[in-house]
Design an enzyme around this catalytic site. Structure first.
Site, mmCIF file in Angstrom:
data_model
loop_
_atom_site.group_PDB
_atom_site.id
_atom_site.type_symbol
_atom_site.label_atom_id
_atom_site.label_comp_id
_atom_site.label_asym_id
_atom_site.label_seq_id
_atom_site.Cartn_x
_atom_site.Cartn_y
_atom_site.Cartn_z
ATOM 1 N N LYS A 287 -8.323 -8.691 7.580
ATOM 2 C CA LYS A 287 -7.677 -7.922 8.653
ATOM 3 C C LYS A 287 -8.601 -6.820 9.156
ATOM 4 O O LYS A 287 -8.717 -6.590 10.354
ATOM 5 C CB LYS A 287 -6.387 -7.253 8.150
ATOM 6 N N ARG B 149 5.068 -3.767 5.698
ATOM 7 C CA ARG B 149 4.791 -4.533 4.489
ATOM 8 C C ARG B 149 6.055 -5.055 3.838
ATOM 9 O O ARG B 149 5.994 -5.733 2.825
ATOM 10 C CB ARG B 149 4.066 -3.633 3.497
ATOM 11 N N ARG C 192 -15.867 -7.170 -1.682
ATOM 12 C CA ARG C 192 -15.685 -6.255 -0.553
ATOM 13 C C ARG C 192 -16.319 -4.890 -0.794
ATOM 14 O O ARG C 192 -16.148 -4.292 -1.856
ATOM 15 C CB ARG C 192 -14.182 -6.092 -0.343
ATOM 16 N N ARG D 279 -13.774 -0.456 -3.231
ATOM 17 C CA ARG D 279 -12.494 0.240 -3.383
ATOM 18 C C ARG D 279 -12.018 0.148 -4.822
ATOM 19 O O ARG D 279 -12.186 -0.885 -5.468
ATOM 20 C CB ARG D 279 -11.454 -0.405 -2.454
ATOM 21 N N ARG E 37 -1.434 -6.638 -6.136
ATOM 22 C CA ARG E 37 -1.299 -6.518 -4.675
ATOM 23 C C ARG E 37 -0.907 -7.862 -4.056
ATOM 24 O O ARG E 37 -0.106 -7.915 -3.128
ATOM 25 C CB ARG E 37 -2.613 -6.011 -4.066
HETATM 26 P P1 AMP Z 1 -4.588 -1.782 2.284
HETATM 27 O O1 AMP Z 1 -5.783 -0.997 2.697
HETATM 28 O O2 AMP Z 1 -3.742 -2.232 3.451
HETATM 29 O O3 AMP Z 1 -4.947 -2.922 1.359
HETATM 30 O O4 AMP Z 1 -3.648 -0.798 1.440
HETATM 31 C C1 AMP Z 1 -4.105 -0.198 0.233
HETATM 32 C C2 AMP Z 1 -2.925 0.366 -0.539
HETATM 33 O O5 AMP Z 1 -2.265 1.371 0.252
HETATM 34 C C3 AMP Z 1 -1.824 -0.622 -0.885
HETATM 35 O O6 AMP Z 1 -2.120 -1.368 -2.060
HETATM 36 C C4 AMP Z 1 -0.637 0.316 -1.069
HETATM 37 O O7 AMP Z 1 -0.730 1.027 -2.279
HETATM 38 C C5 AMP Z 1 -0.853 1.329 0.044
HETATM 39 N N1 AMP Z 1 -0.217 0.935 1.333
HETATM 40 C C6 AMP Z 1 -0.847 0.651 2.513
HETATM 41 N N2 AMP Z 1 0.039 0.359 3.477
HETATM 42 C C7 AMP Z 1 1.265 0.440 2.901
HETATM 43 C C8 AMP Z 1 2.593 0.236 3.373
HETATM 44 N N3 AMP Z 1 2.840 -0.144 4.644
HETATM 45 N N4 AMP Z 1 3.608 0.432 2.502
HETATM 46 C C9 AMP Z 1 3.388 0.809 1.232
HETATM 47 N N5 AMP Z 1 2.163 1.008 0.704
HETATM 48 C C10 AMP Z 1 1.096 0.830 1.530
#
Ligand code: AMP
Length: 216
Positions: free
Chosen positions: A14, A89, A128, A163, A174
């Site tokens: 993404k 989400r 990544r 990360r 996740r």
């Molecule tokens: P991402 O960068 O989208 O993979 O998000 C990294 C982390 O941020 C996730 O594993 C969650 O802990 C948190 N996170 C990001 N977006 C959301 C969301 N919409 N709702 C809840 N937690 C989120």
């Protein structure tokens, strides 16, 4: 320009596809993961509270994420086409987003679902790397996504880092959270008639071409 939501398993690309859309068309990329990581990096009160949750791979509470998103969406640069990456989400967030966009007189035009096999997604997650300065994403296992100079960003020269939640065990948490909470959203958007399924099994360029055919 259209307002777009990306839905995909973690590490499906993404961020990479969003970067390409930003560069070519000038979209504004709103990643709730980035908004949350900013708080953690700044060590704000909120950042300290959510750091452990984020490294565990669990979801941060809907209230916290929605508040950050609301602040971002009220900024003027979101008037000419934005990409939402990482939100909604779960179904509750999808309903909240509808209400929020209604309030702001905005709407989502297209939902792009990047299909991805979990083994490939895991491999991508482990490779990544992200620029610590401008957040551009790279991948050390994929030729087309490697930086020109190992360890440094092509755009700004910033240091590339992994990360903390891109390790094998956190990735599984996740991925499971995605299957349980995020996949049901597809039906929500299919019923609204705005869901587009994008075959994401080829190169990032192949995926981008498919995305372009939808947004045009
Ligand atoms: P991402 O960068 O989208 O993979 O998000 C990294 C982390 O941020 C996730 O594993 C969650 O802990 C948190 N996170 C990001 N977006 C959301 C969301 N919409 N709702 C809840 N937690 C989120």
């Amino acid at each position: 320009m259209k307002n777009i939501i990306f839905i995909a398993p973690p590490a499906a690309g993404k961020g990479t596809q969003s970067d390409l859309l930003v560069k070519k068309y000038g979209y504004v990329h709103i990643s709730t993961g980035d908004l949350l990581r900013d708080e953690v990096n700044r060590k704000s009160e909120l950042g300290i509270k959510i750091a452990d949750i984020m490294s565990s791979g669990e979801f941060v509470s809907d209230e916290i994420v929605t508040e950050l998103l609301k602040n971002r969406l009220t900024q003027n640069d979101t008037n000419n086409g934005f990409i939402l990456d990482g939100y909604p989400r779960n179904i509750a967030q999808a309903n909240t987003l509808d209400a929020l966009l209604n309030e702001l007189d905005k709407k989502v035009d297209a939902v792009l679902y990047l299909e991805m096999d979990s083994t490939i997604a895991m491999h991508r997650a482990l490779g990544r790397i992200t620029c610590s300065n401008c957040s551009r994403g790279y991948n050390k296992y994929e030729e087309k996504l490697k930086p020109l100079k190992e360890g440094y960003c092509d755009d700004c020269g910033g240091e590339l880092i992994s990360r903390s939640d891109d390790n094998e065990s956190t990735f599984k948490v996740r991925f499971d959270a995605y299957i349980e909470n995020t996949q049901p959203i597809l039906e929500f958007y299919r019923e609204k008639g705005i869901l587009n399924i994008i075959d994401n099994s080829g190169t990032p360029d192949n995926t981008f071409a498919l995305i372009e055919s939808v947004i045009k």
